[in-house]
Design a protein around this motif. Structure first.
Motif, short mmCIF file in Angstrom:
data_model
loop_
_atom_site.label_atom_id
_atom_site.label_comp_id
_atom_site.label_asym_id
_atom_site.label_seq_id
_atom_site.Cartn_x
_atom_site.Cartn_y
_atom_site.Cartn_z
N ASN A 27 87.85 125.70 76.29
CA ASN A 27 87.45 126.75 75.97
C ASN A 27 86.45 126.40 74.66
O ASN A 27 87.05 125.89 74.05
N GLN A 28 85.64 127.73 73.83
CA GLN A 28 85.26 127.29 72.71
C GLN A 28 86.46 126.43 71.35
O GLN A 28 85.49 126.19 71.26
N THR A 29 87.07 127.20 71.33
CA THR A 29 88.10 127.04 70.27
C THR A 29 88.67 125.14 70.75
O THR A 29 88.32 124.41 69.69
N ASP A 30 89.04 124.96 71.66
CA ASP A 30 88.76 123.85 72.25
C ASP A 30 87.51 122.96 71.64
O ASP A 30 87.93 121.65 70.92
N LEU A 31 86.82 122.91 72.20
CA LEU A 31 85.45 122.18 72.05
C LEU A 31 85.25 122.27 70.77
O LEU A 31 84.87 121.47 70.01
N ALA A 32 85.32 123.42 69.54
CA ALA A 32 84.48 123.11 68.40
C ALA A 32 85.41 122.67 68.06
O ALA A 32 85.16 121.19 67.17
N VAL A 33 87.34 122.44 67.58
CA VAL A 33 87.87 121.23 67.64
C VAL A 33 87.45 119.77 67.88
O VAL A 33 87.08 118.48 67.17
N ALA A 34 87.60 119.45 69.03
CA ALA A 34 86.76 118.62 69.57
C ALA A 34 85.10 117.33 68.70
O ALA A 34 84.64 116.67 68.55
N LEU A 35 84.61 118.92 68.83
CA LEU A 35 83.36 118.67 68.05
C LEU A 35 83.65 118.70 67.13
O LEU A 35 82.65 118.32 65.82
N GLN A 36 84.24 118.90 66.18
CA GLN A 36 84.68 119.27 64.42
C GLN A 36 83.69 120.29 63.94
O GLN A 36 83.55 119.79 63.04
N LEU A 37 83.96 121.76 64.77
CA LEU A 37 83.00 122.49 64.19
C LEU A 37 83.41 123.89 64.40
O LEU A 37 84.73 123.54 64.35
N VAL A 61 77.95 117.10 75.79
CA VAL A 61 77.99 116.81 76.99
C VAL A 61 79.31 115.95 76.70
O VAL A 61 80.25 115.97 77.31
N ARG A 62 79.16 114.63 75.55
CA ARG A 62 80.16 114.14 75.86
C ARG A 62 81.60 114.59 75.65
O ARG A 62 82.64 114.12 76.16
N ALA A 63 81.74 115.40 74.62
CA ALA A 63 83.06 116.34 74.58
C ALA A 63 83.57 116.62 75.64
O ALA A 63 84.63 116.67 75.76
N LEU A 64 82.42 116.99 76.57
CA LEU A 64 82.78 117.92 77.68
C LEU A 64 83.70 116.72 79.01
O LEU A 64 83.95 116.89 80.09
N ARG A 65 83.46 115.46 78.68
CA ARG A 65 83.91 114.03 79.45
C ARG A 65 82.50 113.84 80.69
O ARG A 65 82.91 114.45 81.47
N LEU A 66 80.87 114.67 79.93
CA LEU A 66 79.86 114.66 82.22
C LEU A 66 78.87 113.38 81.05
O LEU A 66 78.81 112.97 80.47
N PHE A 68 75.35 112.24 80.12
CA PHE A 68 74.40 112.80 79.20
C PHE A 68 73.06 113.17 79.91
O PHE A 68 72.68 113.57 80.28
N VAL A 69 73.01 111.62 80.70
CA VAL A 69 72.12 111.41 81.95
C VAL A 69 71.91 112.50 82.34
O VAL A 69 70.76 113.29 82.55
N GLU A 70 73.27 112.58 83.13
CA GLU A 70 73.17 113.69 84.30
C GLU A 70 72.83 114.80 84.10
O GLU A 70 72.41 116.03 84.97
N PHE A 71 73.47 115.46 82.61
CA PHE A 71 73.34 116.53 82.59
C PHE A 71 71.80 117.16 81.96
O PHE A 71 71.04 118.89 81.83
N CYS A 72 71.43 116.51 81.17
CA CYS A 72 69.81 116.27 80.66
C CYS A 72 68.76 116.45 82.38
O CYS A 72 67.79 117.40 82.10
N GLY A 73 69.09 115.53 83.14
CA GLY A 73 68.38 115.65 84.03
C GLY A 73 68.42 117.02 84.97
O GLY A 73 67.53 117.45 86.13
#
Length: 99
Positions: A27-37, A61-66, A68-73
């Motif tokens: 969720n947005q809250t958990d992602l925010a915590v991981a990114l310190q936002l 992308v890395r916080a989502l354990r994905l 980065f190169v594949e995401f950009c592709g």
């Protein structure tokens, strides 16, 4: 009132950012915590109100354990598909669309 940064390329990025987060079950809250936002920053980015730079994108992308190169592709494929559709639409109507 904030200016919304948006065109078909941004639409592809924003859709992919949100889709990746949701598919990873974050969720947005958990992602925010991981990114310190703040959660509001995540929301603003996903809505196109706040821009995201490439360093923040990599961290997101890395916080989502994905990968980065594949995401950009995938982002590139979506933008290419959007541009191809826009070109076909422009050719069939004879009118040019901005964005």
């Amino acid at each position: 009132m904030p200016r919304i940064l948006f065109n078909h390329r941004h639409a592809a990025l924003l859709e992919l950012l949100r889709q990746a987060r949701v598919e990873q079950g974050v969720n947005q809250t958990d992602l925010a915590v991981a990114l310190q936002l703040r959660q509001t920053d995540i929301s603003k980015i996903e809505r196109g109100v706040r821009n995201i730079d490439v360093i923040e994108l990599r961290e997101w992308v890395r916080a989502l354990r994905l990968d980065f190169v594949e995401f950009c592709g995938e982002l590139d494929r979506r933008i290419e598909a959007s541009e191809a559709l826009r070109a076909r639409t422009t050719n069939s109507t004879g009118k040019s669309r901005k964005g």
